[in-house]
Design an enzyme around this catalytic site. Structure first.
Site, PDB file in Angstrom:
ATOM      1  CG  PHE A  52     -18.557  61.147  32.625  1.00 60.81           C
ATOM      2  CD1 PHE A  52     -18.736  62.513  32.518  1.00 60.81           C
ATOM      3  CD2 PHE A  52     -18.997  60.501  33.769  1.00 60.81           C
ATOM      4  CE1 PHE A  52     -19.356  63.238  33.531  1.00 60.81           C
ATOM      5  CE2 PHE A  52     -19.622  61.214  34.786  1.00 60.81           C
ATOM      6  CZ  PHE A  52     -19.791  62.584  34.673  1.00 60.81           C
ATOM      7  CG  PHE A  57     -19.337  62.800  27.673  1.00 61.10           C
ATOM      8  CD1 PHE A  57     -20.130  61.682  27.813  1.00 61.10           C
ATOM      9  CD2 PHE A  57     -19.456  63.810  28.607  1.00 61.10           C
ATOM     10  CE1 PHE A  57     -21.026  61.570  28.866  1.00 61.10           C
ATOM     11  CE2 PHE A  57     -20.354  63.724  29.662  1.00 61.10           C
ATOM     12  CZ  PHE A  57     -21.133  62.580  29.788  1.00 61.10           C
ATOM     13  CD  GLU A  59     -20.757  68.014  33.964  1.00 61.51           C
ATOM     14  OE1 GLU A  59     -21.616  68.821  34.295  1.00 61.51           O
ATOM     15  OE2 GLU A  59     -20.488  66.981  34.607  1.00 61.51           O
ATOM     16  CB  ILE A  60     -16.527  72.019  30.148  1.00 64.87           C
ATOM     17  CG1 ILE A  60     -15.483  71.304  29.300  1.00 64.87           C
ATOM     18  CG2 ILE A  60     -16.030  73.374  30.622  1.00 64.87           C
ATOM     19  CD1 ILE A  60     -15.061  72.010  28.083  1.00 64.87           C
ATOM     20  CB  VAL A  61     -17.760  71.409  35.942  1.00 68.71           C
ATOM     21  CG1 VAL A  61     -18.701  71.741  37.078  1.00 68.71           C
ATOM     22  CG2 VAL A  61     -17.821  69.919  35.638  1.00 68.71           C
ATOM     23  CB  CYS A  63     -15.056  77.458  31.416  1.00 70.73           C
ATOM     24  SG  CYS A  63     -14.150  78.373  30.185  1.00 70.73           S
ATOM     25  CG  LEU A  95     -21.569  66.501  26.265  1.00 76.81           C
ATOM     26  CD1 LEU A  95     -22.484  65.483  26.920  1.00 76.81           C
ATOM     27  CD2 LEU A  95     -22.251  67.095  25.046  1.00 76.81           C
ATOM     28  CB  ILE A 126     -23.429  66.049  32.350  1.00 80.35           C
ATOM     29  CG1 ILE A 126     -24.673  66.144  31.468  1.00 80.35           C
ATOM     30  CG2 ILE A 126     -22.304  65.390  31.612  1.00 80.35           C
ATOM     31  CD1 ILE A 126     -24.438  67.054  30.281  1.00 80.35           C
ATOM     32  CE1 TYR A 129     -24.481  73.541  37.635  1.00 77.45           C
ATOM     33  CE2 TYR A 129     -23.732  72.582  35.555  1.00 77.45           C
ATOM     34  CZ  TYR A 129     -23.559  72.794  36.913  1.00 77.45           C
ATOM     35  OH  TYR A 129     -22.468  72.262  37.541  1.00 77.45           O
TER      36      TYR A 129
HETATM   37  N1  ACO Z   1     -19.600  86.112  24.543  1.00 73.36           N
HETATM   38  C1  ACO Z   1     -19.274  86.120  23.239  1.00 73.36           C
HETATM   39  N2  ACO Z   1     -18.005  86.024  22.788  1.00 73.36           N
HETATM   40  C2  ACO Z   1     -17.036  85.953  23.710  1.00 73.36           C
HETATM   41  C3  ACO Z   1     -17.291  85.962  25.101  1.00 73.36           C
HETATM   42  C4  ACO Z   1     -18.640  86.057  25.508  1.00 73.36           C
HETATM   43  N3  ACO Z   1     -18.979  86.059  26.789  1.00 73.36           N
HETATM   44  N4  ACO Z   1     -16.117  85.880  25.758  1.00 73.36           N
HETATM   45  C5  ACO Z   1     -15.167  85.822  24.814  1.00 73.36           C
HETATM   46  N5  ACO Z   1     -15.714  85.863  23.596  1.00 73.36           N
HETATM   47  C6  ACO Z   1     -15.048  85.784  22.311  1.00 73.36           C
HETATM   48  C7  ACO Z   1     -13.893  86.779  22.210  1.00 73.36           C
HETATM   49  O1  ACO Z   1     -14.307  88.004  21.692  1.00 73.36           O
HETATM   50  C8  ACO Z   1     -12.975  86.068  21.269  1.00 73.36           C
HETATM   51  O2  ACO Z   1     -13.398  86.275  19.944  1.00 73.36           O
HETATM   52  P1  ACO Z   1     -12.373  86.481  18.716  1.00 73.36           P
HETATM   53  O3  ACO Z   1     -11.851  85.107  18.361  1.00 73.36           O
HETATM   54  O4  ACO Z   1     -13.195  87.019  17.669  1.00 73.36           O
HETATM   55  O5  ACO Z   1     -11.307  87.390  19.183  1.00 73.36           O
HETATM   56  C9  ACO Z   1     -13.204  84.611  21.582  1.00 73.36           C
HETATM   57  O6  ACO Z   1     -14.471  84.513  22.219  1.00 73.36           O
HETATM   58  C10 ACO Z   1     -12.144  84.034  22.495  1.00 73.36           C
HETATM   59  O7  ACO Z   1     -11.942  84.919  23.563  1.00 73.36           O
HETATM   60  P2  ACO Z   1     -10.834  84.716  24.648  1.00 73.36           P
HETATM   61  O8  ACO Z   1     -10.134  86.035  24.874  1.00 73.36           O
HETATM   62  O9  ACO Z   1      -9.985  83.554  24.322  1.00 73.36           O
HETATM   63  O10 ACO Z   1     -11.738  84.363  25.913  1.00 73.36           O
HETATM   64  P3  ACO Z   1     -11.602  84.896  27.407  1.00 73.36           P
HETATM   65  O11 ACO Z   1     -10.191  84.845  27.852  1.00 73.36           O
HETATM   66  O12 ACO Z   1     -12.292  86.180  27.562  1.00 73.36           O
HETATM   67  O13 ACO Z   1     -12.424  83.773  28.181  1.00 73.36           O
HETATM   68  C11 ACO Z   1     -14.560  83.328  29.158  1.00 73.36           C
HETATM   69  C12 ACO Z   1     -13.773  83.537  27.873  1.00 73.36           C
HETATM   70  C13 ACO Z   1     -13.997  82.140  29.914  1.00 73.36           C
HETATM   71  C14 ACO Z   1     -16.019  83.053  28.816  1.00 73.36           C
HETATM   72  C15 ACO Z   1     -14.399  84.611  30.007  1.00 73.36           C
HETATM   73  O14 ACO Z   1     -14.912  85.696  29.280  1.00 73.36           O
HETATM   74  C16 ACO Z   1     -15.101  84.554  31.336  1.00 73.36           C
HETATM   75  O15 ACO Z   1     -14.515  84.124  32.324  1.00 73.36           O
HETATM   76  N6  ACO Z   1     -16.356  85.001  31.419  1.00 73.36           N
HETATM   77  C17 ACO Z   1     -17.115  85.043  32.652  1.00 73.36           C
HETATM   78  C18 ACO Z   1     -17.409  83.659  33.191  1.00 73.36           C
HETATM   79  C19 ACO Z   1     -18.239  82.831  32.211  1.00 73.36           C
HETATM   80  O16 ACO Z   1     -19.221  83.286  31.666  1.00 73.36           O
HETATM   81  N7  ACO Z   1     -17.811  81.554  32.071  1.00 73.36           N
HETATM   82  C20 ACO Z   1     -18.510  80.556  31.275  1.00 73.36           C
HETATM   83  C21 ACO Z   1     -19.694  80.079  32.027  1.00 73.36           C
HETATM   84  S1  ACO Z   1     -20.340  78.571  31.440  1.00 73.36           S
HETATM   85  C22 ACO Z   1     -19.392  77.363  32.150  1.00 73.36           C
HETATM   86  O17 ACO Z   1     -18.557  77.623  32.924  1.00 73.36           O
HETATM   87  C23 ACO Z   1     -19.613  75.943  31.750  1.00 73.36           C
END
Ligand code: ACO
Length: 326
Positions: A52, A57, A59-61, A63, A95, A126, A129
């Site tokens: 936007f 900003f 919006e991360i939808v 990830c 956000l 945004i 949810y």
């Molecule tokens: N909770 C807490 N810490 C976490 C999580 C979690 N769910 N996932 C990763 N971390 C931590 C890791 O331990 C790491 O910590 P470190 O720096 O101490 O080593 C740090 O975050 C970075 O981890 P990465 O390996 O870079 O992250 P990863 O490749 O696992 O991607 C993600 C993270 C995208 C959340 C992945 O675990 C995933 O796809 N999860 C399921 C889907 C999900 O929940 N997506 C987010 C939903 S919200 C949204 O989309 C707006």
């Protein structure tokens, strides 16, 4: 297209609470963009986001990273590239509505539940949810996020080395000062032998700048200063092309080329409504006026010259008030 379809599957698997049709709709919606991480020609993770620009900003939808590739650093890698991309676009706020289980991940990426953006900047823009937590991340344009990890590692080494050096230096014994015996009443602190080696530095002058950086805690002061800048811009001789929105009747194709118009009248209204809670929002709008002008007009026009002249004046004015530091 194949990568987007691949990511559609990644998102659908990793975000089971999101209906598949909903993911598909947003992923292929032109207003949304998606950053994909490709490994061995297969998308293993991605971030779908919606910028936007007028609000400053994104919006991360969605990830997500595929299940067998998580916690290997790919999520951080994606986020760092997304940050780099946004700094180039001059969008400095993210956000997101984070899932309960992803809050930890977002915190590690610099997100916080402590919202620094005023509600009126994002409300109505945004998607909301249920059960998710709104989180905010402010980007620092001086940080190269893709090199962040290696820079921090290097900085740690340097600090360790410097501490060791200083310890060594501090162990040195300097002969005492004799000048006072000879009648000298005072000397500059920095002339005391060994003082600098201990890490002592002249106290920084308390500047107006340091006060003004506390923008969010003192919005009234910020608004007062921004008003001064805006008024002097409006009164500048080169500001006449930017006083009010471009009239569609006078310039019929203007809005075909310029998607995010901005003008001084709109800025004055935004200032009055308290929209500029952070000076970056103000800078973003003002910069947009100049960029739009240079996009629409060719360099040999008077409009183009006005934009350049006024931009220089704007930056000088902001610097004078200590509002331009990065
Ligand atoms: N909770 C807490 N810490 C976490 C999580 C979690 N769910 N996932 C990763 N971390 C931590 C890791 O331990 C790491 O910590 P470190 O720096 O101490 O080593 C740090 O975050 C970075 O981890 P990465 O390996 O870079 O992250 P990863 O490749 O696992 O991607 C993600 C993270 C995208 C959340 C992945 O675990 C995933 O796809 N999860 C399921 C889907 C999900 O929940 N997506 C987010 C939903 S919200 C949204 O989309 C707006």
């Amino acid at each position: 297209m194949m990568w987007l379809i691949g990511l559609q599957n990644v998102f659908a698997h990793q975000l089971p609470r999101m209906p598949r049709e909903y993911i598909t709709r947003l992923l292929f919606d032109p207003k949304h963009k998606t950053l994909a991480l490709i490994k061995d020609k297969i998308p293993i993770g991605g971030i779908c986001f919606r910028p936007f620009p007028t609000q400053g900003f994104t919006e991360i939808v969605f990830c997500a990273v595929s299940a067998n590739e998580q916690v290997k650093g790919y999520g951080t890698h994606l986020m760092n590239h997304l940050k780099e991309y946004h700094i180039k676009q001059n969008i400095l706020h993210f956000l997101t509505f984070a899932d309960e289980f992803a809050i930890g991940y977002f915190k590690k990426q610099g997100f916080s539940k402590d919202m620094k953006l005023p509600r009126n900047v994002h409300q109505g823009f945004i998607k909301d949810y249920d059960g998710a937590t709104l989180m905010h991340c402010q980007l620092n344009p001086r940080i190269v996020y893709t090199e962040f990890t290696s820079v921090v590692r290097k900085a740690k080494e340097i600090i360790k080395y410097t501490v060791e050096e200083q310890q060594y230096q501090a162990e040195k014994i300097h002969p005492g000062l004799t000048c006072f015996r000879e009648g000298v009443r005072s000397i500059p602190v920095e002339s005391i032998p060994g003082i600098r080696e201990t890490g002592w530095k002249p106290a920084a002058r308390a500047t107006r700048v340091s006060k003004l950086t506390e923008e969010c805690s003192d919005p009234d002061t910020l608004t007062k200063y921004l008003k001064i800048v805006l008024n002097s811009i409006k009164n500048h001789s080169a500001s006449w092309p930017f006083q009010k929105p471009v009239d569609k009747d006078e310039v019929p194709d203007y809005y075909d080329h310029i998607k995010y118009p901005m003008d001084l009248k709109t800025m004055a209204e935004r200032l009055k409504s308290g929209y500029y809670a952070a000076r970056r929002l103000f800078i973003a709008d003002m910069t947009r006026i100049f960029t739009n002008c240079r996009i629409y007009n060719s360099p040999d026009t008077e409009y183009y010259a006005c934009a350049n002249q006024l931009e220089k004046y704007f930056q000088t004015k902001m610097k004078e008030l200590g509002l331009w530091h990065k």
